[in-house]
Design an enzyme around this catalytic site. Structure first.
Site, mmCIF file in Angstrom:
data_model
loop_
_atom_site.group_PDB
_atom_site.id
_atom_site.type_symbol
_atom_site.label_atom_id
_atom_site.label_comp_id
_atom_site.label_asym_id
_atom_site.label_seq_id
_atom_site.Cartn_x
_atom_site.Cartn_y
_atom_site.Cartn_z
ATOM 1 N N GLY A 66 0.782 -1.236 0.000
ATOM 2 C CA GLY A 66 0.000 0.000 0.000
ATOM 3 C C GLY A 66 0.813 1.285 0.000
ATOM 4 C CG ASP A 68 -7.137 -0.093 10.505
ATOM 5 O OD1 ASP A 68 -7.811 0.084 11.520
ATOM 6 O OD2 ASP A 68 -7.635 -0.434 9.418
HETATM 7 C C1 PRP Z 1 -2.049 -1.987 5.640
HETATM 8 C C2 PRP Z 1 -1.085 -0.823 5.850
HETATM 9 C C3 PRP Z 1 -0.321 -1.232 7.052
HETATM 10 C C4 PRP Z 1 -1.309 -2.058 7.838
HETATM 11 C C5 PRP Z 1 -1.862 -1.212 8.927
HETATM 12 O O1 PRP Z 1 -1.417 -2.977 4.916
HETATM 13 O O2 PRP Z 1 -0.262 -0.614 4.729
HETATM 14 O O3 PRP Z 1 0.829 -1.988 6.729
HETATM 15 O O4 PRP Z 1 -2.385 -2.428 6.960
HETATM 16 O O5 PRP Z 1 -2.792 -1.943 9.670
HETATM 17 P P1 PRP Z 1 -2.697 -2.080 11.255
HETATM 18 O O6 PRP Z 1 -2.381 -0.716 11.811
HETATM 19 O O7 PRP Z 1 -4.081 -2.535 11.639
HETATM 20 O O8 PRP Z 1 -1.663 -3.079 11.582
HETATM 21 P P2 PRP Z 1 -2.199 -4.294 4.409
HETATM 22 O O9 PRP Z 1 -2.034 -5.383 5.427
HETATM 23 O O10 PRP Z 1 -3.594 -3.923 4.025
HETATM 24 O O11 PRP Z 1 -1.353 -4.727 3.133
HETATM 25 P P3 PRP Z 1 -1.105 -3.922 1.761
HETATM 26 O O12 PRP Z 1 -0.249 -2.732 2.099
HETATM 27 O O13 PRP Z 1 -0.398 -4.900 0.885
HETATM 28 O O14 PRP Z 1 -2.453 -3.499 1.211
#
Ligand code: PRP
Length: 183
Positions: free
Chosen positions: A48, A107
């Site tokens: 992301g 998040d």
């Molecule tokens: C998202 C974002 C963070 C994580 C945050 O990645 O890039 O790495 O979630 O979430 P948290 O604060 O609840 O731990 P995701 O796992 O969606 O993977 P991506 O970046 O490949 O979409």
């Protein structure tokens, strides 16, 4: 910019391309000032953060060194569990380096909390975080974040690197998804 390929899928635009870019320019200026005379290693977390890494870097007037990690949360579906495995590690030895982790969103904070402690164990000079978005209401683990683009409510957002089922990452804006997309 023609975003008609997803027309109707977004309920509301939270941040336009212009808003995102001008906020990233402000953050880059602050970071440049804070790190005057020091080399930073920008660490992007796949997937992301790709857009934020690229655009933040291009707002810098100095050299930007980048490296990438891919990590994955164990556990159920889309929810972070805080138990993380490394799918792709850094190519760079970060001992003695000033590391800036660049993220699209914080998040629950579980991923970043794990990542900061993992990186800290490698003996860097410093580890700081820059995230475009943060959801204060969703935080389960407190994470010290030095650079935040925008705090947002606890709702599901897509675009600008953020996906739903691997779609919408290429949108230039960030918005909320219409319920009909989920069904
Ligand atoms: C998202 C974002 C963070 C994580 C945050 O990645 O890039 O790495 O979630 O979430 P948290 O604060 O609840 O731990 P995701 O796992 O969606 O993977 P991506 O970046 O490949 O979409």
């Amino acid at each position: 910019m023609d975003e008609s390929h997803v027309e109707g899928d977004l309920v509301e635009t939270l941040f336009t391309e212009q808003q995102i870019q001008s906020r990233l320019a402000e953050l880059a200026a602050r970071i440049e000032e804070d790190y005057a005379g020091r080399d930073i290693l920008h660490v992007g977390v796949l997937r992301g953060a790709v857009m934020v890494m690229a655009d933040l870097a291009r707002h810098f007037g100095r050299h930007v060194e980048m490296d990438w990690m891919a990590i994955s949360s164990y556990g159920s579906g889309t929810k972070s569990s805080g138990v993380v495995r490394i799918l792709k590690d850094l190519d760079t030895d970060i001992s003695g380096r000033d590391v800036l982790v660049v993220e699209d969103i914080i998040d629950t904070g579980l991923t970043l909390s794990w990542l900061v402690s993992n990186l800290t164990s490698r003996g860097p000079a410093s580890v700081e975080i820059c995230t475009l978005l943060r959801k204060p209401e969703a935080l389960q683990m407190s994470v010290e974040v030095r650079y935040v683009g925008f705090d947002i409510p606890n709702q599901f957002v897509v675009g600008y690197g953020l996906d739903y089922d691997e779609r919408y990452r290429n949108l230039r804006s960030i918005g909320t998804l219409a319920p009909h997309v989920y069904s």
